[in-house]
Design an enzyme around this catalytic site. Structure first.
Site: not given
Ligand code: GLN
Length: 224
Positions: A54-56, A86, A112, A177, A179
């Site tokens: 997702g987005e960290s 990820c 990242r 991923h 999944e």
């Molecule tokens: N770019 C996202 C981050 O830095 C990670 C992307 C992902 O989970 N597919 O959080």
């Protein structure tokens, strides 16, 4: 029938943001009981927990807002297996290039967004011998790179000069991923890491029924 002998153990998928349902759908396809988890009180009883992609930055803020930081660290210390995909891997890393780390549970350094923008996302099929006998499809979405694996960390997949998957006894990290593919190999691998035993029999490496939108069919129990 479940292909695993122990179905009393539950795998949770942290349900704050990101690719939650895709993981739940994959565990369902291999006969593993899995549930979305939002609540700190549900974490100690889990055999394993996936922190999805997702987005960290967003995920780390939500983890703090919901008071999940200590419960996650304590669960890991007591033996609950963790899998970060990820953004989940970013949250678990001990060192982040140019940034403060989050949970800091595995001795790796990550950079990242290391491949560039969202438009530099890509798909590859690669052999990961410890995980499956045949090449596994992998989807990289604005992925990080693992640029260093420290003492006690085993490298599962190294490609083009960076590490894409690594593990300790307690923690699995993948910068891609599984999944978001038809492959069930990494979900089986994590289930085994959680102590769930695979029954014998012919198990297809790939799910012939899977499509990119398959997760929409999945209606699990409400989050615990
Ligand atoms: N770019 C996202 C981050 O830095 C990670 C992307 C992902 O989970 N597919 O959080």
């Amino acid at each position: 029938m479940s292909i695993f002998t122990r179905d009393r153990n539950l795998i949770g998928v942290l349900d704050l943001q990101g690719g939650v349902w895709e993981h739940l759908d994959h565990f369902d396809r291999i006969g593993i009981k899995a549930a979305p988890v939002k609540d700190a009180s549900a974490i100690p009883g889990l055999a394993g927990l996936v922190i999805p992609g997702g987005e960290s930055t967003c995920l780390s803020r939500l983890i703090r807002i919901f008071g999940l930081e200590q419960p996650l660290i304590e669960a890991c210390n007591r033996g609950t297996r963790l899998w970060g995909t990820c953004a989940g891997a970013i949250l678990l890393a001990q060192t982040l290039k140019g940034e403060e780390p989050h949970l800091g549970l595995i001795n790796i350094e990550l950079e990242r967004n290391s491949f560039g923008s969202q438009l530099d996302s890509f798909f590859r099929e690669v052999l990961v011998p410890k995980v499956a006998p045949d090449p596994v499809p992998l989807t990289f979405i604005r992925a990080p790179k693992i640029i260093r694996a420290g003492q006690g960390v085993d490298i599962l997949l190294e490609m083009d000069g960076y590490i894409a998957a690594a593990e300790t006894q307690e923690i699995l990290v993948t910068v891609f991923h599984p999944e978001l593919t038809d492959s069930l190999a990494f979900h089986r691998y994590f289930a085994r890491k959680c102590g769930l035993t695979l029954l014998s029999g012919n198990v297809p490496a790939r799910d012939p029924e899977w499509r990119m939108t398959s997760w929409t069919r999945y209606h699990p129990a409400p989050s615990c």
